[in-house]
Design a protein around this motif. Structure first.
Motif, PDB file in Angstrom:
ATOM      1  N   LEU A  15      45.963  82.113  91.013  1.00 22.48           N
ATOM      2  CA  LEU A  15      45.733  81.715  89.632  1.00 22.48           C
ATOM      3  C   LEU A  15      44.253  81.396  89.490  1.00 22.48           C
ATOM      4  O   LEU A  15      43.718  80.562  90.230  1.00 22.48           O
ATOM      5  N   PHE A  16      43.602  82.056  88.550  1.00 31.57           N
ATOM      6  CA  PHE A  16      42.154  81.934  88.397  1.00 31.57           C
ATOM      7  C   PHE A  16      41.821  81.245  87.081  1.00 31.57           C
ATOM      8  O   PHE A  16      42.306  81.631  86.018  1.00 31.57           O
ATOM      9  N   LEU A  17      40.974  80.216  87.178  1.00 32.98           N
ATOM     10  CA  LEU A  17      40.441  79.547  85.988  1.00 32.98           C
ATOM     11  C   LEU A  17      39.033  79.081  86.323  1.00 32.98           C
ATOM     12  O   LEU A  17      38.850  78.279  87.249  1.00 32.98           O
ATOM     13  N   ASN A  18      38.067  79.560  85.596  1.00 38.83           N
ATOM     14  CA  ASN A  18      36.680  79.249  85.927  1.00 38.83           C
ATOM     15  C   ASN A  18      36.259  77.907  85.342  1.00 38.83           C
ATOM     16  O   ASN A  18      35.345  77.812  84.513  1.00 38.83           O
ATOM     17  N   ARG A  19      36.967  76.860  85.785  1.00 43.30           N
ATOM     18  CA  ARG A  19      36.651  75.519  85.288  1.00 43.30           C
ATOM     19  C   ARG A  19      37.096  74.501  86.325  1.00 43.30           C
ATOM     20  O   ARG A  19      38.292  74.393  86.633  1.00 43.30           O
ATOM     21  N   ARG A  20      36.144  73.763  86.874  1.00 44.88           N
ATOM     22  CA  ARG A  20      36.461  72.762  87.896  1.00 44.88           C
ATOM     23  C   ARG A  20      37.113  71.536  87.275  1.00 44.88           C
ATOM     24  O   ARG A  20      37.056  71.322  86.080  1.00 44.88           O
ATOM     25  N   GLY A  21      37.674  70.700  88.156  1.00 41.56           N
ATOM     26  CA  GLY A  21      38.207  69.420  87.727  1.00 41.56           C
ATOM     27  C   GLY A  21      39.591  69.517  87.110  1.00 41.56           C
ATOM     28  O   GLY A  21      40.287  70.532  87.210  1.00 41.56           O
ATOM     29  N   TYR A  22      40.004  68.424  86.470  1.00 41.96           N
ATOM     30  CA  TYR A  22      41.348  68.338  85.876  1.00 41.96           C
ATOM     31  C   TYR A  22      41.329  68.762  84.409  1.00 41.96           C
ATOM     32  O   TYR A  22      42.163  69.538  83.957  1.00 41.96           O
ATOM     33  N   ALA A  23      40.353  68.232  83.662  1.00 43.72           N
ATOM     34  CA  ALA A  23      40.248  68.570  82.238  1.00 43.72           C
ATOM     35  C   ALA A  23      38.776  68.518  81.835  1.00 43.72           C
ATOM     36  O   ALA A  23      38.046  67.619  82.261  1.00 43.72           O
ATOM     37  N   CYS A  32      29.660  64.538  85.225  1.00 45.15           N
ATOM     38  CA  CYS A  32      28.862  65.534  84.511  1.00 45.15           C
ATOM     39  C   CYS A  32      28.479  66.630  85.501  1.00 45.15           C
ATOM     40  O   CYS A  32      27.900  66.342  86.546  1.00 45.15           O
ATOM     41  N   HIS A  33      28.800  67.867  85.180  1.00 45.52           N
ATOM     42  CA  HIS A  33      28.496  68.979  86.081  1.00 45.52           C
ATOM     43  C   HIS A  33      27.073  69.491  85.922  1.00 45.52           C
ATOM     44  O   HIS A  33      26.689  70.458  86.564  1.00 45.52           O
ATOM     45  N   HIS A  34      26.280  68.831  85.075  1.00 43.12           N
ATOM     46  CA  HIS A  34      24.888  69.243  84.888  1.00 43.12           C
ATOM     47  C   HIS A  34      23.909  68.333  85.625  1.00 43.12           C
ATOM     48  O   HIS A  34      22.969  68.813  86.247  1.00 43.12           O
ATOM     49  N   CYS A  35      24.144  67.007  85.564  1.00 36.94           N
ATOM     50  CA  CYS A  35      23.212  66.082  86.223  1.00 36.94           C
ATOM     51  C   CYS A  35      23.844  65.334  87.388  1.00 36.94           C
ATOM     52  O   CYS A  35      23.145  64.663  88.144  1.00 36.94           O
ATOM     53  N   GLY A  36      25.185  65.411  87.529  1.00 31.32           N
ATOM     54  CA  GLY A  36      25.850  64.734  88.633  1.00 31.32           C
ATOM     55  C   GLY A  36      26.300  63.324  88.325  1.00 31.32           C
ATOM     56  O   GLY A  36      26.916  62.680  89.180  1.00 31.32           O
ATOM     57  N   ASP A  57      33.659  72.252  94.594  1.00 33.65           N
ATOM     58  CA  ASP A  57      33.750  70.852  95.015  1.00 33.65           C
ATOM     59  C   ASP A  57      34.854  70.626  96.050  1.00 33.65           C
ATOM     60  O   ASP A  57      34.919  69.564  96.659  1.00 33.65           O
ATOM     61  N   THR A  58      35.755  71.613  96.259  1.00 37.65           N
ATOM     62  CA  THR A  58      36.755  71.475  97.318  1.00 37.65           C
ATOM     63  C   THR A  58      36.359  72.248  98.573  1.00 37.65           C
ATOM     64  O   THR A  58      36.925  72.014  99.639  1.00 37.65           O
ATOM     65  N   LEU A  59      35.398  73.178  98.440  1.00 41.71           N
ATOM     66  CA  LEU A  59      34.855  73.916  99.594  1.00 41.71           C
ATOM     67  C   LEU A  59      33.363  73.648  99.633  1.00 41.71           C
ATOM     68  O   LEU A  59      32.557  74.452  99.157  1.00 41.71           O
ATOM     69  N   PRO A  60      32.950  72.506 100.182  1.00 44.35           N
ATOM     70  CA  PRO A  60      31.550  72.086 100.049  1.00 44.35           C
ATOM     71  C   PRO A  60      30.551  72.905 100.849  1.00 44.35           C
ATOM     72  O   PRO A  60      29.352  72.766 100.654  1.00 44.35           O
ATOM     73  N   GLY A  61      30.984  73.750 101.763  1.00 42.25           N
ATOM     74  CA  GLY A  61      30.038  74.513 102.576  1.00 42.25           C
ATOM     75  C   GLY A  61      30.694  75.706 103.226  1.00 42.25           C
ATOM     76  O   GLY A  61      31.902  75.934 103.087  1.00 42.25           O
ATOM     77  N   PRO A  62      29.899  76.489 103.972  1.00 38.79           N
ATOM     78  CA  PRO A  62      30.427  77.701 104.611  1.00 38.79           C
ATOM     79  C   PRO A  62      31.577  77.431 105.575  1.00 38.79           C
ATOM     80  O   PRO A  62      32.509  78.230 105.669  1.00 38.79           O
ATOM     81  N   ALA A  63      31.531  76.318 106.302  1.00 40.16           N
ATOM     82  CA  ALA A  63      32.591  76.040 107.274  1.00 40.16           C
ATOM     83  C   ALA A  63      33.927  75.827 106.570  1.00 40.16           C
ATOM     84  O   ALA A  63      34.967  76.347 106.996  1.00 40.16           O
ATOM     85  N   VAL A  93      49.043  79.965 103.401  1.00 38.51           N
ATOM     86  CA  VAL A  93      48.922  79.630 101.981  1.00 38.51           C
ATOM     87  C   VAL A  93      49.727  80.660 101.194  1.00 38.51           C
ATOM     88  O   VAL A  93      49.663  81.858 101.482  1.00 38.51           O
ATOM     89  N   ASP A  94      50.488  80.187 100.201  1.00 35.55           N
ATOM     90  CA  ASP A  94      51.249  81.095  99.332  1.00 35.55           C
ATOM     91  C   ASP A  94      50.564  81.299  97.983  1.00 35.55           C
ATOM     92  O   ASP A  94      50.574  82.391  97.430  1.00 35.55           O
ATOM     93  N   LEU A  95      49.965  80.228  97.455  1.00 39.20           N
ATOM     94  CA  LEU A  95      49.409  80.272  96.105  1.00 39.20           C
ATOM     95  C   LEU A  95      47.984  79.721  96.134  1.00 39.20           C
ATOM     96  O   LEU A  95      47.756  78.578  96.532  1.00 39.20           O
ATOM     97  N   ILE A  96      47.019  80.538  95.721  1.00 44.21           N
ATOM     98  CA  ILE A  96      45.616  80.148  95.662  1.00 44.21           C
ATOM     99  C   ILE A  96      45.278  79.837  94.217  1.00 44.21           C
ATOM    100  O   ILE A  96      45.623  80.616  93.314  1.00 44.21           O
ATOM    101  N   ILE A  97      44.625  78.726  93.989  1.00 43.76           N
ATOM    102  CA  ILE A  97      44.166  78.352  92.647  1.00 43.76           C
ATOM    103  C   ILE A  97      42.656  78.171  92.749  1.00 43.76           C
ATOM    104  O   ILE A  97      42.183  77.351  93.547  1.00 43.76           O
ATOM    105  N   GLY A  98      41.885  78.953  91.988  1.00 45.42           N
ATOM    106  CA  GLY A  98      40.446  78.926  92.223  1.00 45.42           C
ATOM    107  C   GLY A  98      39.600  79.161  90.994  1.00 45.42           C
ATOM    108  O   GLY A  98      40.061  79.661  89.964  1.00 45.42           O
ATOM    109  N   THR A  99      38.323  78.795  91.142  1.00 41.99           N
ATOM    110  CA  THR A  99      37.292  79.087  90.146  1.00 41.99           C
ATOM    111  C   THR A  99      36.560  80.348  90.587  1.00 41.99           C
ATOM    112  O   THR A  99      37.044  81.093  91.436  1.00 41.99           O
ATOM    113  N   GLN A 100      35.361  80.576  90.034  1.00 41.34           N
ATOM    114  CA  GLN A 100      34.662  81.835  90.281  1.00 41.34           C
ATOM    115  C   GLN A 100      34.345  82.061  91.759  1.00 41.34           C
ATOM    116  O   GLN A 100      34.053  83.182  92.164  1.00 41.34           O
TER     117      GLN A 100
END
Length: 703
Positions: A399-407, A439-443, A490-496, A510-517
């Protein structure tokens, strides 16, 4: 001192000592000799090549940046300019004590037996090999049997990739022919640009890795740029399969020690292949033979802060100055790159079929006007049914939605107040798992208030709209037995973390992947057969010049994750506008027709790539100062045939990180050079000290 151009030096500047580079070019005849100071020291590091010096000058001139700011990016690891410290070990003394003069225990004899004449070994390694304590080694030194000596220089941390290592065989026809053309382009040792396109899953990576192999045979270095370092997990595995070893890496997650070693290895020619983010373009390659820009359409290649540049375009320039081949790679190339290919500036190679006989997924639009989700939900009945069927077959769904967070928005249902960032004109995004608004612009982050800060009503704040966390909540209720994974920045903070997630998916944990871009690019999940796009209309809002183009690219890329092996794939696009040209192009699979229509729409107005744009972004902490400076720039705007200035106007993000922002946009014909116009324009206006004017030549975003 005899200093050649490119030498790294230490010089006095006021009361400080600074690192600089000896530059070439005509001297200043008006500079009095009394103002000159002696260079303090020449650093022991390979000099900056002439091609890199010309590149620094070119980027500075094109972006209207100070040359020193660009040079700083090319010497971003000052510690690497110092030669690595040599370590001290132990070797046999040339004149040891006479036999019998000192008692030799069995432990001491074991240590001495390990050292050949002239050999130098570290004390700790010597003690470990002899199974004795370090004190035994020190005792031999005190007794005169061992003397200190410099350890030999460490070997390069980067093994040389083997171009003849047996990799995955290329398919006859498309793949093999494209690889041959790229090998020939590299072997010519001349500048040229090739656009490599192909459907998702057609094996473009394996094709351009064949060009990397040819670059290695030529004894030159290769650079591969990736838009997201998280992509490097599966990419590195493909590289290892092809060459037997890993390449050098360059990205922001590296430790200071690794950055120092990598920068130095590149400068000394000991890193034959490097894969990295956009900043890798400024590394000191002594003999660059190939630059590959993978996913060339990605906006992540545009740097928006400091020196504002587009790494795809600068890669072409760097390759030209180095007499190197440049390969731009994408399943959904940008309109700029397609236009260059159509006009003959770039060669083009295309792969028509998926590798291994896999077919392209079937794409369907789900009309949300006819199939709305339940109240308070975001997944339509057709998408729910498709996911249920997929999971029942033991296959994976996304399931793909290009929006982080809950709302994306929290408002008060009593007074309508919306929670917004105090530093930016942006709403605060709820991250329910972390119990914070961000805020996803300034943190900026703060805990969710218990009552509305405007009217004081307790329990009146409600989330509006979905983010991936909210989709996860809905999926958990619908498919409680499914093993779920959220893939977002924000759930995959780095390459590892990205590598671990990819491995878990490949291992069918994993059966169901939910992700952003982050899930849309480059991944190969062999058991993933269904992709559901929760909000296909999301990127079409806002009036951005490239909104439709970007939406097509993003959704086509995420659709391409489905059905990449023997099982057929299916893609469902939830949309309120199935008749939109973007949705029709995705359902039909005819992206070429869409891009032709997009070009036809932009050509009459002279919009890029058929005209030039440059933005001035005026910002200040004081809103009135920002308004005055923007007004003065507007009054001094250039006039002339083929030149138009739009604005000043408040930026869509009119407040960002505490600074008020205004924008002006210069638009010219394609044949007009914007840099002289911009320089002359800026020279006519005195900008106050508290005001910053950022120049963005060829902007890709308009926030």
């Amino acid at each position: 001192m005899s200093l050649a151009p490119g030498t790294f030096v230490v010089v006095p500047l006021n009361r400080r000592e600074m690192i600089g580079v000896v530059w070439d070019g005509p001297p200043d005849p008006d500079l009095p000799a009394a103002r000159l100071k002696d260079v303090i020291e020449a650093l022991e590091v390979p000099p900056m090549t002439a091609s890199l010096r010309r590149f620094v000058e070119w980027v500075a001139g094109y972006t209207l940046s100070p040359p020193g700011a660009v040079l700083r990016m090319a010497m971003s690891v000052p510690a690497a300019l110092d030669p690595p410290a040599r370590q001290v070990g132990w070797t046999l003394a040339p004149r040891p004590p006479a036999e019998g003069a000192v008692r030799l225990t069995a432990e001491r004899r074991r240590v001495l037996a390990l050292l050949a004449p002239g050999e130098v070994r570290a004390g700790a390694a010597l003690a470990e090999a002899a199974a004795v304590s370090p004190g035994v080694v020190r005792g031999l030194a005190d007794a005169g049997f061992l003397v200190p000596a410099l350890l030999p220089e460490a070997a390069s941390p980067f093994a040389r990739p083997d171009p003849e290592h047996p990799g995955q065989p290329l398919a006859e026809g498309g793949q093999a022919e494209a690889a041959r053309a790229l090998r020939e382009a590299v072997a010519r040792r001349r500048f040229g640009v090739t656009l490599l396109t192909g459907v998702t899953g057609s094996g473009k990576t394996e094709v351009y890795l064949d060009a990397v192999a040819e670059c290695l045979r030529q004894g030159r270095q290769a650079l591969v740029l990736l838009p997201e370092i998280a992509l490097s997990a599966q990419w590195l595995e493909r590289f290892r399969r092809r060459f037997g070893v890993a390449p050098a890496l360059w990205h922001s997650e590296l430790t200071a020690k690794t950055r120092r070693e990598t920068w130095r290895a590149v400068a000394e020619g000991k890193a034959p292949v490097l894969v990295g983010a956009r900043s890798a373009l400024f590394l000191p390659f002594p003999d660059l033979g190939l630059i590959v820009v993978d996913e060339e359409h990605e906006t992540a290649f545009k740097q928006e802060e400091g020196v504002v540049y587009h790494a795809r375009d600068m890669a072409v320039v760097r390759a030209r100055l180095a007499e190197a081949a440049c390969v731009l790679v994408s399943a959904t190339p940008s309109l700029e790159t397609l236009t260059n290919a159509e006009q003959g500036r770039y060669a083009r190679l295309h792969l028509d079929h998926r590798h291994g006989g896999a077919s392209m997924p079937a794409v369907e639009a789900v009309d949300l006007r006819k199939h709305p989700p339940e109240r308070g939900r975001f997944l339509s009945p057709p998408l729910i049914a498709a996911v249920t069927e997929t999971l029942a077959r033991g296959e994976q769904a996304m399931l793909f939605l290009n929006r982080r967070g809950y709302a994306p928005l929290t408002l008060c249902r009593t007074c309508g107040h919306r929670l917004r960032c105090p530093n930016c004109s942006a709403w605060l995004v709820e991250h329910r798992a972390q119990r914070r608004l961000q805020c996803h612009h300034c943190g900026h982050a703060e805990p969710p208030p218990l009552a509305c800060p405007e009217c004081g009503t307790a329990g009146s704040l409600v989330p509006i709209g979905p983010g991936v966390e909210r989709v996860l909540e809905e999926a958990s209720a619908l498919w409680p037995e499914a093993r779920r994974l959220v893939m977002a920045s924000d759930t995959l903070p780095g390459p590892a973390a990205a590598a671990a997630a990819a491995q878990a998916i490949r291992d069918r944990e994993v059966d169901l992947i939910i992700g952003t871009q982050i899930v849309a690019k480059g991944w190969h999940f062999p058991h993933l057969t269904l992709v559901g796009v929760v909000d296909a209309d999301l990127g079409l809002a806002g009036g951005d010049l490239r909104a439709a183009e970007r939406t097509v690219q993003l959704l086509h890329q995420v659709a391409g994750r489905a059905g990449r092996e023997e099982r057929p794939g299916r893609v469902l696009l939830q949309t309120f506008s199935p008749e939109h040209p973007v949705m029709r192009a995705l359902v039909s699979g005819d992206l070429d027709a869409f891009m032709r229509a997009e070009a036809a729409a932009r050509r009459p107005g002279g919009w890029p790539p058929f005209g030039r744009l440059a933005a001035l972004i005026v910002s200040a902490e004081d809103e009135r100062e920002a308004d005055r400076a923007a007004r003065d720039l507007g009054l001094a705007a250039p006039r002339g045939e083929g030149v138009q200035v739009l604005g000043p106007a408040p930026a869509p993000l009119a407040l960002l990180r505490g600074r008020h922002r205004r924008r002006l946009l210069l638009r010219t014909r394609r044949d007009v050079a914007v840099q002289p116009i911009l320089r002359e324009w800026l020279s006519r206006v005195d900008v106050p000290g508290g005001v910053r004017v950022q120049v963005d030549v060829d902007p890709v975003g308009f926030l």
